[in-house]
Design a protein around this motif. Structure first.
Motif, mmCIF file in Angstrom:
data_model
loop_
_atom_site.group_PDB
_atom_site.id
_atom_site.type_symbol
_atom_site.label_atom_id
_atom_site.label_comp_id
_atom_site.label_asym_id
_atom_site.label_seq_id
_atom_site.Cartn_x
_atom_site.Cartn_y
_atom_site.Cartn_z
ATOM 1 N N SER A 45 -7.475 -3.061 1.627
ATOM 2 C CA SER A 45 -6.151 -2.490 1.373
ATOM 3 C C SER A 45 -6.221 -1.662 0.104
ATOM 4 O O SER A 45 -7.115 -1.857 -0.733
ATOM 5 N N PHE A 46 -5.279 -0.760 -0.036
ATOM 6 C CA PHE A 46 -5.175 0.023 -1.270
ATOM 7 C C PHE A 46 -4.780 -0.908 -2.424
ATOM 8 O O PHE A 46 -5.261 -0.775 -3.541
ATOM 9 N N SER A 47 -3.949 -1.877 -2.114
ATOM 10 C CA SER A 47 -3.525 -2.870 -3.108
ATOM 11 C C SER A 47 -4.720 -3.628 -3.685
ATOM 12 O O SER A 47 -4.837 -3.785 -4.902
ATOM 13 N N ALA A 77 -7.450 7.335 -0.150
ATOM 14 C CA ALA A 77 -6.857 6.003 0.013
ATOM 15 C C ALA A 77 -7.309 5.350 1.322
ATOM 16 O O ALA A 77 -7.542 4.132 1.359
ATOM 17 N N TYR A 101 -7.714 -2.670 -3.925
ATOM 18 C CA TYR A 101 -8.448 -1.748 -4.790
ATOM 19 C C TYR A 101 -7.760 -1.631 -6.152
ATOM 20 O O TYR A 101 -8.397 -1.794 -7.194
ATOM 21 N N GLN A 119 -9.077 1.815 1.565
ATOM 22 C CA GLN A 119 -8.592 0.747 2.447
ATOM 23 C C GLN A 119 -9.727 0.206 3.311
ATOM 24 O O GLN A 119 -9.834 -1.009 3.502
ATOM 25 N N ASP A 162 0.814 -1.216 0.000
ATOM 26 C CA ASP A 162 0.000 0.000 0.000
ATOM 27 C C ASP A 162 0.847 1.266 0.000
ATOM 28 O O ASP A 162 0.544 2.223 -0.711
#
Length: 190
Positions: free
Chosen positions: A114-116, A105, A118, A109, A31
């Motif tokens: 998580s941002f990942s 962000a 997304y 999250q 992230d």
């Protein structure tokens, strides 16, 4: 003779070559790194990537190593102080975008875990490996970058137009846009 094997864009400086060889189009699920690259790509708008790479360490210092939580809580005074920092691009909108993007962000999250998750959900968590023969074939944007851009704008992210997002998707490895003759292309990595 013909072009040398590899991606010619990265051959103008050692810093660009190292970035190309070690980071560009390498999949990331971190992230913090994903957030860093989103903001560096936004900062690059209208400038060269080399300029941003040359200022990258100053950016990390200025923005708490792109810690999302810390950046989300920057005050107006913090943002104004950053405008005096000669180590970064001192554009008011680009500086504010880091704080705005951090707030967005955090919401992502909370929604996606998580941002990942997304970032990667747009491709069902799979990489897109292109097979371009020449750099001239690489588009500036595509349907995916347009879709991601629309969604990010809707969520409040800034400096996330489809061209910036296409570069971002390359940077974080969702796309592998190394030319096929490049040793860093997925086909050529062991």
């Amino acid at each position: 003779m013909g072009e040398e094997a590899g991606c010619n864009w990265a051959k103008s400086s050692e810093r660009e070559q190292v970035y190309h060889d070690e980071e560009w189009c390498v999949p990331s699920y971190d992230d913090r790194y994903l957030f860093e690259m989103l903001n560096l790509e936004g900062a690059q708008a209208g400038l060269s990537w080399r300029t941003i790479l040359d200022k990258r360490e100053a950016y990390k210092q200025a923005f708490a190593n792109f810690d999302i939580e810390t950046c989300a809580h920057f005050s107006e005074d913090d943002l104004e102080q950053l405008r005096q920092n000669e180590g970064i691009i001192r554009n008011r909108l680009k500086i504010r975008a880091v704080q705005t993007n951090a707030e967005a962000a955090l919401k992502v999250q909370a929604e996606f875990g998580s941002f990942s998750s997304y970032v990667w959900h747009f491709t069902d968590h799979k990489r897109i490996i292109h097979h371009f023969e020449n750099e001239s074939e690489v588009p500036a944007q595509d349907e995916l970058s347009e879709r991601v851009s629309r969604d990010m704008k809707k969520r409040g992210f800034k400096f996330v137009g489809p061209v910036i997002i296409y570069s971002y998707l390359q940077a974080v490895g969702v796309l592998d846009d190394h030319v096929v003759s490049c040793p860093s292309h997925s086909l050529n990595r062991a």
